[in-house]
Design a protein around this motif. Structure first.
Motif, mmCIF file in Angstrom:
data_model
loop_
_atom_site.group_PDB
_atom_site.id
_atom_site.type_symbol
_atom_site.label_atom_id
_atom_site.label_comp_id
_atom_site.label_asym_id
_atom_site.label_seq_id
_atom_site.Cartn_x
_atom_site.Cartn_y
_atom_site.Cartn_z
ATOM 1 N N LYS A 121 0.832 -1.211 0.000
ATOM 2 C CA LYS A 121 0.000 0.000 0.000
ATOM 3 C C LYS A 121 0.867 1.261 0.000
ATOM 4 O O LYS A 121 0.518 2.265 -0.641
ATOM 5 C CB LYS A 121 -0.920 -0.002 1.217
ATOM 6 C CG LYS A 121 -1.916 -1.151 1.242
ATOM 7 C CD LYS A 121 -2.783 -1.181 -0.004
ATOM 8 C CE LYS A 121 -3.787 -2.322 0.041
ATOM 9 N NZ LYS A 121 -4.619 -2.395 -1.204
ATOM 10 N N SER A 149 -5.099 4.951 -0.529
ATOM 11 C CA SER A 149 -3.863 4.246 -0.146
ATOM 12 C C SER A 149 -3.349 4.725 1.208
ATOM 13 O O SER A 149 -2.849 3.937 2.011
ATOM 14 C CB SER A 149 -2.788 4.447 -1.219
ATOM 15 O OG SER A 149 -3.179 3.853 -2.435
ATOM 16 N N ALA A 202 -5.346 3.065 3.713
ATOM 17 C CA ALA A 202 -4.981 1.643 3.766
ATOM 18 C C ALA A 202 -3.698 1.447 4.574
ATOM 19 O O ALA A 202 -3.575 0.481 5.340
ATOM 20 C CB ALA A 202 -4.803 1.087 2.348
#
Length: 385
Positions: free
Chosen positions: A267, A337, A340
């Motif tokens: 990620k 992202s 994440a």
């Protein structure tokens, strides 16, 4: 001159590596020598066999097994050798030596091994022993089924020696756990450093190394199973059963920590490739987790003057601090992202707290809530979940 110096350095390194291997396996060296001599003595003096060759051979085969389920695989090996010796003696004494006779003896030994046990070790060892009987030691060079008895004797002696003179059930497992934690920490530090400079190439390299960790995880699981089995078969080590259970309990959290670190790295790579940046607070949290993971690795390695009773509470306190700081503001302004990466950071907090002995529920409770109605979780310490 340079080439000669390089060869000397390589030779010295190989010698040092050899000494390290010898130091790590000295118990096996003593086990093998003692068991081989004892099994030969039993065949010679107890059963009165003139040349009990298969007794020490079966003993060495048993002791050479490594990894998990060692006791069961040792039994399979002994059973396979004994069946192969018996079948080879029976068939070759009837049909005589020769090409097609060997083919028949091997096929019959494998078939018998498959009938006796579902594992491939029994069948394989039976075929090896049958070939040995049919070629190097044909019937008539010893006393018929005496060799089958010798093989059983050697196997039993080997198993007894494993039980009476066991290797350390904890050392190997703790070492493999330490290796995985060490790699996990290294990757986390590299992720934090690469996020500071938005270095996608460094993140890709770290991800490659993280993805190559599965063999180490398999070694960790096998070594811990070996320790559990050693404690089970050796009465001298029964007092360490609780410590083995504790070590087994951390296998899943250690595995999860490595897996979550892989996802974290992936990620972070996507975030960097999308030309986004991680907040300084996010990088600080990852560095904090890397430091905790490194200290856990040192703890399992047994490095220096690390005191577990003092170290674990300190690590738990650090993880609680990180867990309390991992809120949505850390990823504010970043895209999917970035969130994440935050999610994986929170998951790693839970993994590492479980390695420290916390239950999953109490580890989750330590996280700062990010949901409107977070679930109520009871605080428990080391409840075995």
């Amino acid at each position: 001159m340079v080439a000669s110096t390089w060869q000397q350095i390589r030779s010295m390194n190989r010698f040092r590596q050899g000494l390290l291997r010898l130091r790590a396996n000295w118990v096996y060296v003593l086990q093998a020598g003692l068991a081989a001599g004892l099994s030969y003595w039993v065949g010679l003096n107890v059963f009165g066999h003139a040349e009990p060759f298969f007794a020490p051979m079966a003993t060495v085969i048993v002791l050479s097994t490594t990894g998990g389920e060692r006791f069961r695989r040792s039994v399979e090996l002994v059973l396979g050798v004994s069946l192969g010796v018996g079948m080879g003696d029976l068939l070759i004494s009837v049909v005589g030596p020769g090409t097609w006779q060997i083919a028949v003896a091997v096929s019959a030994s494998i078939a018998l091994g498959m009938l006796v046990d579902k594992g491939v070790l029994v069948a394989n060892q039976a075929s090896f022993a049958a070939v040995l009987i049919a070629t190097i030691l044909p019937p008539g060079t010893s006393g018929g089924f005496d060799r089958m008895i010798d093989a059983l004797t050697g196997g039993v002696v080997g198993l007894i020696v494993i039980g009476l003179f066991p290797q350390s059930p904890l050392k190997m497992g703790r070492k493999e756990i330490a290796k995985i934690l060490g790699l996990t920490s290294e990757v986390q530090f590299r992720v934090a450093a690469a996020l500071k400079t938005a270095d996608a190439a460094a993140l890709a390299a770290a991800l490659t190394d993280a993805r190559g960790s599965q063999a180490g995880i398999n070694n960790m699981i096998a070594a811990t199973k070996f320790g559990k089995e050693t404690v089970t078969v050796s009465p001298l080590l029964w007092h360490q059963r609780s410590r083995i259970k504790s070590m087994i309990r951390v296998l899943n959290p250690v595995d999860n920590a490595m897996r979550d670190t892989r996802v974290l790295t992936r990620k972070a790579l996507v975030l960097t490739e999308d030309h986004e940046t991680a907040s300084p607070k996010q990088i600080e949290l990852i560095e904090g987790l890397a430091g905790v993971t490194a200290r856990l690795s040192d703890l399992y390695y047994g490095k220096g003057e690390v005191n577990e009773s003092r170290e674990i509470p300190e690590l738990v306190a650090t993880l609680r601090e990180i867990s309390g700081a991992a809120d949505l503001s850390v990823a504010e302004g970043s895209g999917l992202s970035g969130h994440a990466v935050l999610a994986q950071t929170r998951s790693l907090c839970v993994d590492l707290m479980q390695i420290c002995g916390q239950s999953r529920r109490s580890a989750i409770e330590a996280l700062v809530p990010i949901a409107a109605s977070p679930a109520a979780v009871e605080e428990l310490w080391n409840d075995g979940e």
